[in-house]
Enzyme design. Structure first.
Site, PDB file in Angstrom:
ATOM      1  N   TYR A 230     -74.537  15.774  36.661  1.00  0.00           N
ATOM      2  CA  TYR A 230     -74.392  14.325  36.841  1.00  0.00           C
ATOM      3  C   TYR A 230     -74.924  13.773  38.162  1.00  0.00           C
ATOM      4  CZ  TYR A 230     -70.408  16.250  39.304  1.00  0.00           C
ATOM      5  OH  TYR A 230     -69.628  17.001  40.134  1.00  0.00           O
TER       6      TYR A 230
ATOM      7  N   ARG B  80     -69.987  24.550  45.342  1.00  0.00           N
ATOM      8  CA  ARG B  80     -69.937  23.531  46.390  1.00  0.00           C
ATOM      9  C   ARG B  80     -68.485  23.178  46.656  1.00  0.00           C
ATOM     10  NH1 ARG B  80     -73.892  20.066  47.475  1.00  0.00           N
ATOM     11  NH2 ARG B  80     -72.412  18.364  47.555  1.00  0.00           N
TER      12      ARG B  80
ATOM     13  N   CYS C 296     -31.311  38.088  48.079  1.00  0.00           N
ATOM     14  CA  CYS C 296     -30.548  39.264  47.685  1.00  0.00           C
ATOM     15  C   CYS C 296     -30.557  40.247  48.848  1.00  0.00           C
ATOM     16  CB  CYS C 296     -31.194  39.900  46.456  1.00  0.00           C
ATOM     17  SG  CYS C 296     -30.672  41.595  46.163  1.00  0.00           S
TER      18      CYS C 296
ATOM     19  N   CYS D 141     -32.249  47.066  44.882  1.00  0.00           N
ATOM     20  CA  CYS D 141     -32.480  45.956  43.957  1.00  0.00           C
ATOM     21  C   CYS D 141     -33.721  46.217  43.104  1.00  0.00           C
ATOM     22  CB  CYS D 141     -32.639  44.646  44.723  1.00  0.00           C
ATOM     23  SG  CYS D 141     -32.876  43.239  43.627  1.00  0.00           S
TER      24      CYS D 141
ATOM     25  N   GLU E 271     -70.575  20.154  37.242  1.00  0.00           N
ATOM     26  CA  GLU E 271     -69.237  20.724  37.233  1.00  0.00           C
ATOM     27  C   GLU E 271     -69.173  21.816  36.171  1.00  0.00           C
ATOM     28  OE1 GLU E 271     -67.486  19.111  39.485  1.00  0.00           O
ATOM     29  OE2 GLU E 271     -65.405  19.728  39.190  1.00  0.00           O
TER      30      GLU E 271
ATOM     31  N   LYS F 217     -58.284   8.371  40.031  1.00  0.00           N
ATOM     32  CA  LYS F 217     -57.502   9.481  39.469  1.00  0.00           C
ATOM     33  C   LYS F 217     -56.423   8.963  38.536  1.00  0.00           C
ATOM     34  CE  LYS F 217     -58.081  13.609  42.012  1.00  0.00           C
ATOM     35  NZ  LYS F 217     -57.535  14.960  41.870  1.00  0.00           N
TER      36      LYS F 217
ATOM     37  N   CYS G  81     -29.224  42.953  40.665  1.00  0.00           N
ATOM     38  CA  CYS G  81     -28.557  44.154  41.177  1.00  0.00           C
ATOM     39  C   CYS G  81     -27.104  43.901  41.569  1.00  0.00           C
ATOM     40  CB  CYS G  81     -29.325  44.728  42.367  1.00  0.00           C
ATOM     41  SG  CYS G  81     -29.187  43.741  43.861  1.00  0.00           S
TER      42      CYS G  81
ATOM     43  N   LYS H 214     -69.621   4.639  39.629  1.00  0.00           N
ATOM     44  CA  LYS H 214     -70.763   4.694  40.544  1.00  0.00           C
ATOM     45  C   LYS H 214     -71.594   3.430  40.380  1.00  0.00           C
ATOM     46  CE  LYS H 214     -71.234   9.721  40.177  1.00  0.00           C
ATOM     47  NZ  LYS H 214     -71.985  10.801  39.511  1.00  0.00           N
TER      48      LYS H 214
ATOM     49  N   ASP I  29     -62.076  18.360  35.610  1.00  0.00           N
ATOM     50  CA  ASP I  29     -61.280  19.201  36.500  1.00  0.00           C
ATOM     51  C   ASP I  29     -61.862  20.609  36.461  1.00  0.00           C
ATOM     52  OD1 ASP I  29     -59.355  19.859  38.260  1.00  0.00           O
ATOM     53  OD2 ASP I  29     -57.711  19.876  36.828  1.00  0.00           O
TER      54      ASP I  29
ATOM     55  N   CYS J 140     -26.917  38.525  43.509  1.00  0.00           N
ATOM     56  CA  CYS J 140     -28.211  38.740  42.872  1.00  0.00           C
ATOM     57  C   CYS J 140     -27.993  38.996  41.380  1.00  0.00           C
ATOM     58  CB  CYS J 140     -28.915  39.928  43.512  1.00  0.00           C
ATOM     59  SG  CYS J 140     -30.414  40.431  42.641  1.00  0.00           S
TER      60      CYS J 140
HETATM   61 ZN   LIG Z   1     -30.951  42.154  43.951  1.00  0.00          ZN
END
Ligand SMILES: [Zn+2]
Length: 423
Positions: free
Chosen positions: A142, A53, A342, A348, A90, A230, A327, A206, A34, A324
């Protein structure tokens, strides 16, 4: 993705090649890292160019940055050096280097990277190669690109040839006589991946023989001779300790699950997104519930469901606040909107701080020490109310210098960084 699909892949290959059902087709099973795909071009044995790439097309030229990687040879070794060699691989960051980098980011009040993949991509795309060099990136190679002369007839021999030329290849790739053997490799890696030094998100099969690969060819840019298997998204069960509400820059109230820390695919997860009010109601997520957390690739951990049988007695449905939490202004939900907002606007504090953070990150002040903690502290101290105030901070220099953790030097650095952006 199922093992049946892998079986079908090999059957398709055999049909295409006119082979009998029982004929063997050798495969190479390679872990799918990854990371970030790159291509290197060598001319007369020397590194000539390196690029990222994306989706099979050549992206940014990052030659100078790639040169700083210990796994990218400047000169090729051995007696069989082709005149032109393009090799693909990679670039990635190990889990340990990723944790270290985020610790450093935190020390410098810089935002942490979400995952090793983002950290690797961000590090490779730096304008200054010295920063890339400081980031400890790794790479495995690879695949072949343009080759002036053949250096192998199979994928397995190609990997060996790459090692002789001085490239690093993944040592846990395996040559498999059949798809059954390749699936066994996949199952083994799915179990042991958490203990690997780096993230993998699957296995690529492969066809080993390059002559067969050429006959199989491509179908709309995807090779008929390869299949990416995967892994299923990783999940774990844990307790939901609390649901907290975060207030964003535009006033959106976002519910966040605070979890009993749990390891999901080798990463400790203690928070997960709950998206919005409707999602909480739809899944009927309650504080105290045992929840199933999922982590898939880049995505922020999510709660995919609850274990109803483990619900504690007396657990109450979550009441989404109508005010909220920062605030105290009314939080309203316009018809057709999923988010509650909010209405505090300028009063706020949460919105003001988020607007400041957004402004600062967009203008890259954060590289010189205006991190989240500083912004919050300056806001609380009344030193900073809005983005324009950043450019007036110098008027309050004496106050700044007197703050805990700040001195003439760090204040001077910040003033200079701000002056730089004013231009
Ligand atoms: Zn707020």
């Amino acid at each position: 993705f199922t093992e049946d699909e892998a079986q079908e892949f090999v059957q398709r290959v055999k049909r295409f090649l006119g082979l009998a059902e029982g004929d063997p087709v050798e495969l190479v099973a390679e872990p799918k890292i990854d990371g970030l795909s790159v291509a290197l071009r060598y001319e007369a044995g020397r590194l000539a160019q390196g690029a990222t790439r994306g989706d099979g097309v050549v992206g940014e030229d990052v030659t100078a940055n790639l040169r700083t990687l210990k796994d990218v040879p400047e000169r090729l070794h051995g007696s069989r050096i082709p005149a032109t060699l393009e090799v693909r691989g990679e670039v990635f960051m190990t889990k340990a280097d990723f944790l270290k980098l985020n610790q450093d980011q935190e020390k410098d009040s810089k935002p942490p990277f979400a995952n090793p993949r983002n950290a690797a991509a961000g590090s490779l795309r730096q304008l200054d190669p010295r920063i890339t060099a400081s980031r400890r990136l790794s790479a495995f190679f690879y695949a072949e690109g343009e080759l002036s002369e053949p250096i192998a007839g199979t994928q397995w021999d190609f990997l060996e040839a790459l090692r002789e030329l001085g490239f690093r290849t993944n040592p846990i790739a395996e040559l498999c006589p059949s798809i059954e053997a390749a699936l066994a490799v996949c199952r083994k890696l799915a179990e042991t991946r958490a203990r690997l030094a780096y993230d993998i998100d699957g296995v690529v099969y492969k066809v080993n023989d390059w002559a067969l690969q050429r006959r199989l060819g491509f179908v709309s840019r995807a090779p008929r001779w390869a299949l990416a298997h995967k892994f299923a998204a990783e999940r774990a069960m844990t307790r939901l300790n609390d649901i907290v509400i975060q207030v964003g820059r535009t006033g959106t109230l976002t519910p966040v699950a605070e979890l009993e820390p749990v390891t999901v695919g080798g990463v400790v997860v203690s928070r997960a997104t709950l998206h919005n009010e409707d999602e909480i109601a739809r899944k009927d997520v309650r504080v105290g519930d045992t929840v199933i957390v999922q982590r898939a690739g880049d995505v922020i951990p999510q709660i995919v469901g609850i274990v109803e049988s483990k619900r504690p007695k007396g657990a109450q449905p979550f009441a989404f606040p109508a005010k909220c939490p920062v605030c105290g202004s009314h939080a309203v939900r316009e018809p057709g909107e999923v988010a509650r907002r909010c209405t505090g606007g300028l009063v706020c504090a949460a919105q003001a701080v988020e607007r400041l953070r957004h402004f600062v990150s967009r203008n890259a002040f954060d590289i010189e020490g205006l991190g989240r903690k500083h912004i919050e502290a300056f806001f609380e101290a009344g030193l900073l109310k809005n983005p324009a105030g950043i450019f007036k901070l110098h008027e309050r220099r004496a106050e700044l210098e007197g703050r805990e953790g700040w001195g003439p030097q760090s204040t001077g650095n910040l003033m200079r960084a701000i002056e730089e952006r004013r231009k």
